[in-house]
Scaffold this motif. Structure first.
Motif, mmCIF file in Angstrom:
data_model
loop_
_atom_site.group_PDB
_atom_site.id
_atom_site.type_symbol
_atom_site.label_atom_id
_atom_site.label_comp_id
_atom_site.label_asym_id
_atom_site.label_seq_id
_atom_site.Cartn_x
_atom_site.Cartn_y
_atom_site.Cartn_z
ATOM 1 N N VAL A 313 35.698 57.163 27.804
ATOM 2 C CA VAL A 313 36.745 56.345 27.841
ATOM 3 C C VAL A 313 36.665 56.298 29.228
ATOM 4 O O VAL A 313 37.255 55.084 29.790
ATOM 5 C CB VAL A 313 37.858 57.001 27.366
ATOM 6 C CG1 VAL A 313 39.201 55.952 27.398
ATOM 7 C CG2 VAL A 313 38.080 57.399 25.851
ATOM 8 N N GLY A 314 36.986 57.095 30.017
ATOM 9 C CA GLY A 314 37.035 56.935 31.570
ATOM 10 C C GLY A 314 36.022 56.077 32.191
ATOM 11 O O GLY A 314 36.497 55.207 33.178
ATOM 12 N N LEU A 315 34.815 56.248 31.741
ATOM 13 C CA LEU A 315 33.642 55.298 32.108
ATOM 14 C C LEU A 315 33.991 53.917 31.791
ATOM 15 O O LEU A 315 33.727 53.132 32.650
ATOM 16 C CB LEU A 315 32.353 55.833 31.606
ATOM 17 C CG LEU A 315 30.872 55.121 31.878
ATOM 18 C CD1 LEU A 315 30.593 55.543 33.280
ATOM 19 C CD2 LEU A 315 29.718 55.586 30.954
ATOM 20 N N ALA A 316 34.691 53.728 30.526
ATOM 21 C CA ALA A 316 34.786 52.306 30.143
ATOM 22 C C ALA A 316 35.826 51.614 31.079
ATOM 23 O O ALA A 316 35.689 50.624 31.387
ATOM 24 C CB ALA A 316 35.230 52.269 28.681
ATOM 25 N N VAL A 317 37.128 52.693 31.311
ATOM 26 C CA VAL A 317 37.936 52.014 32.075
ATOM 27 C C VAL A 317 37.638 51.831 33.601
ATOM 28 O O VAL A 317 37.811 50.757 33.935
ATOM 29 C CB VAL A 317 39.047 53.134 32.142
ATOM 30 C CG1 VAL A 317 40.123 52.611 33.220
ATOM 31 C CG2 VAL A 317 39.836 53.227 30.772
ATOM 32 N N ARG A 319 34.483 51.024 34.573
ATOM 33 C CA ARG A 319 33.450 49.971 34.750
ATOM 34 C C ARG A 319 34.413 48.790 34.475
ATOM 35 O O ARG A 319 34.105 47.477 35.202
ATOM 36 C CB ARG A 319 32.748 49.946 33.667
ATOM 37 C CG ARG A 319 31.386 50.917 33.816
ATOM 38 C CD ARG A 319 30.510 51.218 32.497
ATOM 39 N NE ARG A 319 29.382 52.060 32.702
ATOM 40 C CZ ARG A 319 28.689 52.524 31.802
ATOM 41 N NH1 ARG A 319 28.833 52.084 30.512
ATOM 42 N NH2 ARG A 319 27.476 53.319 32.178
ATOM 43 N N THR A 320 35.305 48.559 33.850
ATOM 44 C CA THR A 320 36.154 47.520 33.746
ATOM 45 C C THR A 320 36.976 47.242 34.984
ATOM 46 O O THR A 320 37.123 45.952 35.471
ATOM 47 C CB THR A 320 37.363 47.606 32.561
ATOM 48 O OG1 THR A 320 36.664 47.836 31.274
ATOM 49 C CG2 THR A 320 38.124 46.272 32.405
ATOM 50 N N VAL A 321 37.478 48.168 35.541
ATOM 51 C CA VAL A 321 38.425 48.100 36.772
ATOM 52 C C VAL A 321 37.655 47.677 37.912
ATOM 53 O O VAL A 321 38.173 46.794 38.671
ATOM 54 C CB VAL A 321 39.169 49.458 37.060
ATOM 55 C CG1 VAL A 321 39.770 49.260 38.354
ATOM 56 C CG2 VAL A 321 40.290 49.514 35.957
ATOM 57 N N SER A 322 36.321 48.128 38.018
ATOM 58 C CA SER A 322 35.461 47.942 39.090
ATOM 59 C C SER A 322 34.601 46.672 39.050
ATOM 60 O O SER A 322 33.740 46.233 39.831
ATOM 61 C CB SER A 322 34.538 49.203 39.549
ATOM 62 O OG SER A 322 33.730 49.299 38.175
#
Length: 422
Positions: A313-317, A319-322
């Motif tokens: 989940v942190g990876l998905a977040v 990647r989205t934010v950056s």
């Protein structure tokens, strides 16, 4: 800046909803089993989507708290749902004694984005800060003072908030916290934020580090100035001290850059992340420069640290934010929200607004914050979720992808509240 009610808000007012029927439905959920650690209103949230939460009675609430800056992408964002669903069918927790793919990928991404080469995953911001404190003290043992004694003192700041473990409460400067679970963990002298002389005056032979939030969120969104952060970085380097930046509330895009300290052009030795990194799931991280990675096997750990479900989940977040354009969007929405809050402050005789990105405070000029929070929640047909970090202000922490329409609706609802309570 339009303060007109949107169509969804056109019938909203500061009139409380009838409580009789709602309380009867709430009674179906009442329990005596939960430890009363906070005063909860008589409602149970059942589901959420984007900027909105829905309660047991079907009422919806525009959420400008978002779990205290936790839900970076709002409630139940598709990229998070997909990451959870996919990873839950593959691997949940092989033990932190082994590598897993999401752990590796998220660590590599954070190292690339931050410039800090080593990452330790944790479950909460307090745990990440506890890890930073341990790392600094371990470094102080390996780099003793002139008399050969281990350095252990970490200078922190008055009104700071670093968590609720015994060590992080001791590091915090929240008034009254020095007596709740006394005695405190020693070794955390308190300086004044934005006063470099007060920091220098506390440096002694046992000092190993300085730790601060770039913006003191719980204190009422009080920023450290760019000049102070630059001076602090120069001072710590000159005196051989570590600089620990607590980005639990400010990091992961919240202030308009990936990490708030980047706006001052500095690089800390240790950084902590929490809240927004997981977008709503329990995930945190402590990052440090390669030269400060002095933990040995057994020094630090945790049953769930780096588990693949949370890291996916942190990876998905992250990647989205950056992703290209996302932070530009955050900054544009922040400017829009800031202008709207300034307008309301001028209209109702407030004391302005402050903050960075989508972490902001409206200075009310009077101690009516808690009353406004309650009245906002009771509005009909839609409620509004706000936070009063101090009685004289409101704190705003919407999702980073909040829309202009949602900002307009919040401002319109807040306008109605202020008209009634000021």
């Amino acid at each position: 800046m339009s303060l007109a009610h949107s169509s969804a808000a056109s019938t909203s007012s500061a009139i409380p909803s009838p409580k009789g029927a709602r309380n009867a439905k709430f009674a179906e959920f009442s329990t005596q089993a939960l430890l009363p650690i906070t005063s909860r209103p008589d409602l149970v949230f059942t589901h959420g989507k984007g900027g909105w939460l829905y309660d047991h009675d079907g009422k919806r609430y525009l959420d400008f708290i978002q779990g205290w800056a936790v839900n970076s992408l709002g409630h139940c964002h598709p990229v998070m749902r997909d990451a959870l669903a996919t990873q839950s069918g593959m691997l949940l927790n092989p033990s932190p004694a082994y590598y897993n793919v999401p752990m590796i990928e998220l660590a590599d991404l954070l190292a690339k984005l931050s410039g800090l080469g080593k990452v330790f995953f944790a479950n909460s911001g307090a745990e990440a800060n506890e890890s930073a404190i341990k790392l600094a003290r371990k470094w102080g043992q390996l780099h003793p003072n002139a008399s050969g004694g281990a350095r252990f003192e970490i200078i922190t700041f008055k009104n700071a908030f670093h968590g609720r473990t015994l060590a992080t409460m001791s590091a915090s400067g929240k008034p009254g916290w020095d007596t709740i679970f006394a005695p405190q963990v020693p070794g955390f002298p308190k300086a004044d934020l934005n006063d470099i002389a007060s920091v220098e005056a506390l440096i002694g032979p046992d000092t190993v580090a300085v730790m601060l939030e770039p913006i003191q969120g719980e204190a009422g969104v009080v920023p450290a100035t760019e000049a102070f952060l630059k001076a602090l970085r120069a001072l710590t380097k000159a005196r051989g001290l570590l600089l620990i930046v607590d980005e639990v509330q400010t990091g992961c895009g919240r202030t308009g850059t990936l990490f708030s300290h980047q706006q001052a052009g500095i690089v800390p030795d240790i950084m902590t992340l929490g809240k927004g990194i997981g977008g709503g799931v329990p995930l945190a991280a402590m990052l440090c420069g390669d030269e400060f990675a002095v933990f040995q096997p057994g020094d630090q750990g945790g049953t769930y640290n780096g588990n693949p479900l949370m890291c996916a989940v942190g990876l998905a977040v992250m990647r989205t934010v950056s992703a290209p354009g996302f932070l530009e969007f955050v900054r544009a929405q922040a400017d829009y929200l800031s202008a709207g809050l300034q307008h309301l402050s001028s209209r109702y005789g407030g004391e302005g607004e402050r903050g960075a990105g989508l972490l902001r405070a409206l200075l009310l000029g009077r101690d009516i914050g808690p009353q406004l929070v309650e009245a906002a929640r009771e509005m009909t047909p839609d409620g509004l979720l706000l936070n009063s970090a101090r009685p004289n202000l409101l704190r705003f922490m919407p999702a980073l992808n909040v829309s202009r329409d949602e900002i307009d609706q919040m401002l319109s609802m807040l306008d109605a509240l202020l008209a009634k309570h000021v």
